[in-house]
Design an enzyme around this catalytic site. Structure first.
Site, short mmCIF file in Angstrom:
data_model
loop_
_atom_site.label_atom_id
_atom_site.label_comp_id
_atom_site.label_asym_id
_atom_site.label_seq_id
_atom_site.Cartn_x
_atom_site.Cartn_y
_atom_site.Cartn_z
N GLY A 48 4.37 4.90 6.35
CA GLY A 48 5.32 4.66 5.26
C GLY A 48 4.55 3.87 4.23
N GLU A 49 5.21 3.04 3.47
CA GLU A 49 4.49 2.16 2.55
C GLU A 49 4.46 0.76 3.16
OE1 GLU A 49 2.59 4.43 0.33
OE2 GLU A 49 2.52 2.31 -0.17
N SER A 50 3.25 0.24 3.39
CA SER A 50 3.13 -1.03 4.11
C SER A 50 3.76 -2.19 3.34
CB SER A 50 1.68 -1.33 4.45
OG SER A 50 0.92 -1.47 3.26
N CYS A 80 -1.05 4.52 10.34
CA CYS A 80 -1.25 4.40 8.89
C CYS A 80 -0.75 3.05 8.38
CB CYS A 80 -0.59 5.57 8.16
SG CYS A 80 -1.14 5.72 6.45
N ARG A 107 -6.82 -0.74 2.39
CA ARG A 107 -5.73 0.19 2.04
C ARG A 107 -6.21 1.30 1.12
NH1 ARG A 107 -0.58 -2.19 -0.38
NH2 ARG A 107 -0.05 -0.02 -0.11
N ILE A 136 -3.20 10.55 4.96
CA ILE A 136 -2.44 10.55 3.70
C ILE A 136 -2.55 9.17 3.05
CG2 ILE A 136 -0.15 10.81 2.69
CD1 ILE A 136 0.49 12.72 5.00
N ARG A 137 -3.25 9.12 1.93
CA ARG A 137 -3.51 7.82 1.28
C ARG A 137 -3.86 6.80 2.37
NH1 ARG A 137 -1.31 6.22 -3.65
NH2 ARG A 137 -0.54 4.38 -2.60
N HIS A 172 -2.00 10.42 11.16
CA HIS A 172 -0.59 10.60 11.52
C HIS A 172 -0.43 11.59 12.67
CE1 HIS A 172 1.04 8.38 8.10
NE2 HIS A 172 0.09 8.92 7.38
N GLU A 174 2.02 11.92 14.42
CA GLU A 174 3.43 12.35 14.43
C GLU A 174 3.66 13.58 13.55
OE1 GLU A 174 2.24 9.85 12.81
OE2 GLU A 174 3.33 9.46 10.94
#
Lengths: 195, 294
Positions: A48-50, A80, A107, A136-137, A172, A174
């Site tokens: 997600g976004e940390s 991630c 990051r 992803i990023r 990821h 998942e």
């Protein structure tokens, strides 16, 4: 008795982890407040976004309670942004973190979204067949203490690590059909549970 | 084999945004406020939709300087809007390094027949929809994320609710259909057959779906989440309100805790003035941005 695994459900891809864990026969609890942590045998912190997840961990006492559980040896797996939150140090950032693994995360280390990629990753612990890893990023781990073990590197960058009961991946698992990474985490949960 | 910008990576970023709030910002300072409040991404714009509405005239892609300043000021993903059909604006946004492009009805369409062929790009796209057919046409063109359109810049959630209810209802109808009816359903809704088939089989869209267009309060965000969206876009609702910081943070918490009325009550307190809204029936058809897109 079924293993009960908590999935931090504040923001991000928690549904995908839930589906995989259910496929592997676990009972899954979505964690949104500290009382949800009661009775779980392991915890997954999703992608997600940390920064967003970090802010939400500070609403109430959820973040602090997770730290207490970790001291009591609760197995935790971060993917991630979960890897970033588990890291003791985050390069160029003062954002909230759980700081449970002795390492420094960088990051967006591979670049912005247009540089996001998938690749075959060699993970000896999981066997000779490579893991299709989706970045992803994604972050990578810039430095680790001697007590952190490297499970995989991509292009010379550390992307999969373990420290005791704690596991973290920059990619990821998942998002793919390959269940080996989750199975590996559940083995840690099992071993810990026996003790 | 290494694959850059694969479909999995494009839809995967949207998966990572789920349960989050994407906020419209027009300056680096606003972007920092959004990030500090817990936004999972920002939409870099020259004007928020309510100002676009007030200004009239042709609304275009933002000045690249604004987008670059915002990209430098935050670590979360930065999205930017291109006009419907304006593939050169999209090429420019991709070259700037935007993380997602919104081919958006908020801007004045550049093509009155065709949308961008989004498969041509490495950067992923999000597009608006009012119904399932529109959503599946956009996905067919390569959109890796969908949002219900609502009516942008109104602070009125009614259209967002209507569009989400329509999409969900159409998904339920497809799920209940025997296979021989699916081709006619695809014809009637003007959607690609393979995507209609996917929705019928899985009971959901093949990509993440957010709500947009009219969300102004934490309760609005929670309402959309309970209706089944994966996350929310808030446009004018934050920076056109009395206390943007407090409202932004409250909407973030509401989007996570959308099922907990006690938390929602607590965080809805003392947020100051919400943006003043517009009753949809007072908008002439020509002023409705949701009608843009084909």
């Amino acid at each position: 008795m079924k293993k009960r695994i908590g999935v931090l459900a504040l923001q991000g891809a928690f549904r995908e982890h839930r589906l995989i864990l259910e496929q592997l026969g676990c009972e899954v609890t979505e964690i949104r407040k500290s009382s949800d942590l009661d009775g779980i045998h392991g915890l997954i912190i999703p992608g997600g976004e940390s920064t967003a997840i970090g802010k939400l961990l500070q609403f109430g006492d959820l973040g602090e309670k997770i730290k207490e559980k970790a001291i009591d040896n609760l197995p935790i797996f971060g993917t991630c942004s979960g890897m970033i939150l588990l890291s003791k140090r985050i390069e160029n950032s003062t954002q909230y973190n759980l700081g449970l693994m002795d390492m420094t995360a960088k990051r967006n280390a591979f670049g912005r979204q247009i540089a996001s990629f998938e690749a075959d990753l060699n993970v000896p612990t999981l066997g000779s067949q490579s893991v299709r890893a989706v970045f992803i990023r994604a972050p990578f781990i810039q430095e680790i203490a001697p007590n952190v073990g490297i499970l995989a590197e991509y292009d010379g960058k550390i992307v999969f690590v373990r420290q005791g009961n704690m596991l973290a991946s920059a990619f990821h698992p998942e998002l793919t059909e390959d269940l080996r990474v989750h199975r590996y985490f559940l083995k840690i949960v099992e071993e810990n549970w026996g003790n | 084999m290494v694959e850059i910008a694969s479909w999995k990576v494009k839809t995967g970023l949207a998966e990572m945004l789920k349960g989050g709030v994407i906020m419209d910002v027009t300056t680096a300072e606003q972007a920092k406020i959004a990030e500090e409040a817990g936004a999972c991404a920002v939409m870099a714009l020259e004007r928020v939709p309510s100002d676009i509405r007030a200004a009239g005239g042709v609304a275009r892609m933002a000045d690249p300087t604004i987008i670059e300043e915002i990209m430098e000021s935050v670590t979360i993903p930065v999205m930017a809007k291109a006009r419907i059909g304006h593939f050169v604006e999209a090429q420019i946004l991709e070259s700037l390094g935007a993380d997602y492009i919104d081919e958006s009805e908020v801007l004045t369409p550049a093509d009155d027949l065709y949308h961008i062929n989004k498969h041509d790009f490495k950067v992923p796209f999000v597009c608006g929809c009012r119904n399932l057919g529109e959503a599946l046409r956009r996905i067919g063109e390569g959109a890796a994320m969908i949002r219900t359109k609502g009516e942008p810049g109104t602070g009125n959630v009614v259209e967002a609710v209507r569009h989400m209810r329509t999409v969900m209802s159409e998904i339920r109808q497809l799920s209940a259909m025997p296979q021989e009816e699916l081709m006619t359903a695809a014809k009637n809704m003007g959607a690609p057959y393979d995507l209609v088939f996917y929705v019928a089989e899985h009971g959901k869209l093949p990509v993440v779906n957010f709500a947009a267009g009219g969300i102004a309060t934490p309760a609005d965000a929670a309402l959309m989440m309970q209706l089944g969206v994966d996350g929310v876009f808030v446009g004018s609702g934050i920076f056109k309100s009395g206390d943007p910081q407090a409202r932004a943070k409250a909407i973030v918490i509401a989007t996570t805790n959308y099922n907990d009325a006690k938390v929602l009550a607590e965080i809805s307190k003392d947020l100051g003035e919400a943006m003043s809204g517009i009753e949809i029936s007072t908008l002439a058809a020509s002023e409705r941005m949701q009608e843009r897109g084909w």
